[in-house]
Design an enzyme around this catalytic site. Structure first.
Site, mmCIF file in Angstrom:
data_model
loop_
_atom_site.group_PDB
_atom_site.id
_atom_site.type_symbol
_atom_site.label_atom_id
_atom_site.label_comp_id
_atom_site.label_asym_id
_atom_site.label_seq_id
_atom_site.Cartn_x
_atom_site.Cartn_y
_atom_site.Cartn_z
ATOM 1 N N ARG A 50 0.724 -1.127 -0.031
ATOM 2 C CA ARG A 50 0.360 -0.051 0.133
ATOM 3 C C ARG A 50 0.654 1.686 0.016
ATOM 4 N NH1 ARG A 50 -4.310 -1.849 4.630
ATOM 5 N NH2 ARG A 50 -4.847 -3.613 3.885
ATOM 6 N N ASP A 52 2.305 5.047 0.063
ATOM 7 C CA ASP A 52 1.141 6.379 0.568
ATOM 8 C C ASP A 52 1.815 7.265 -0.731
ATOM 9 O OD1 ASP A 52 1.750 4.688 3.310
ATOM 10 O OD2 ASP A 52 3.524 6.063 3.489
ATOM 11 N N ARG A 197 10.967 5.435 4.507
ATOM 12 C CA ARG A 197 11.299 7.243 4.050
ATOM 13 C C ARG A 197 12.142 7.931 6.042
ATOM 14 N NH1 ARG A 197 5.323 9.543 2.387
ATOM 15 N NH2 ARG A 197 6.525 10.816 3.016
#
Length: 262
Positions: A50, A52, A197
């Site tokens: 999934r 972002d 990230r």
């Protein structure tokens, strides 16, 4: 009922992530819309990850169930005729009933790209985080070694994580240089919300000399998000590749596509 899998690339800049949600346009919405136009069927597809909002994919894998008689070799070209220009189906495959793009995945690789130098490159800036100052890449390489193996990555996930366990295994991590560009590749059995990230944001502080390379070990041991660095921008991140157990992977590799990614 047929189990159709597709390997999909997309520029995520215009989307609110991969997974369908009430708040905005998503990649899943566009794929399901194209399938509906092509086959006349409403399907609910599943994705391997999934991603972002603003995150891209070279090798996202999806699957869905369909009764459509369309030959599998025609799905990719036909889908691309209905999809927006920033989403491309690279290949389509008819899979065994047991295959799930999400549950069957055993390895995922992400790439995060950083450009350095005074000016960003206008032709790839949508897919690179531009860092104006030089980075100590060797220090970053020393730092990432601490990520290898099985760890609790609580320090490297955002507060919104809904996973019961934050234990993940990183199989491989490396940094490659390509002129002014720096590419971080990280492969594991799974990733937490914003994990890559935050890893990159922490490594940037190492590369800037704010933190020592050996800080990564204590940050992992702390299991505390506040001990890690900032979260890097979304647009430098690409879901690069997803791998499956051999019986499934052999089918997916049967029609290989060259990299579309800059």
């Amino acid at each position: 009922m047929r189990n159709i899998a597709m390997v999909v690339s997309y520029d995520g800049g215009a989307y609110q992530g991969f997974q369908s949600q009430p708040s905005g346009l998503t990649v899943q919405d566009e794929l399901e819309k194209a399938i509906r136009r092509l086959s006349g069927q409403d399907v609910r597809l599943d994705g391997s990850g999934r991603t972002d909002a603003g995150v891209h994919a070279q090798g996202q894998v999806i699957n869905f169930l369909s009764t459509s008689p369309i030959p599998v070799e025609r799905w990719a070209i036909a889908m691309n005729g209905w999809l927006p220009h920033d989403i491309v189906v690279r290949s389509a495959h008819e899979m065994p009933e047991a295959f799930s793009s999400r549950k069957s995945a055993i390895r995922k690789t992400y790439r995060y790209s950083i450009s350095t130098g005074k000016h960003p490159n206008v032709f790839n800036r949508r897919f690179r985080y531009h860092h104006y100052n030089p980075l100590d890449v060797e220090a970053m390489r020393v730092g990432i070694r601490h990520l290898l193996g099985e760890h609790d990555f609580s320090s490297f996930t955002s507060a919104g994580s809904t996973k019961k366990s934050h234990v993940r295994t990183v199989y491989e991590v490396r940094i490659e240089r390509d002129g002014p560009d720096i590419h971080l590749f990280i492969t594991g059995n799974g990733f937490l919300y914003n994990m890559v990230r935050i890893v990159v944001g922490t490594l940037l502080w190492v590369g800037e000399g704010k933190w020592k390379p050996d800080c990564i070990g204590p940050i992992l041991a702390a299991r505390d998000r506040s001990k890690a660095g900032p979260r890097a921008e979304a647009h430098g991140l690409v879901l690069w590749e997803v791998r499956y157990p051999e019986p499934f992977q052999m089918i997916l590799d049967n029609d290989p596509a060259s990299s579309l990614w800059p």
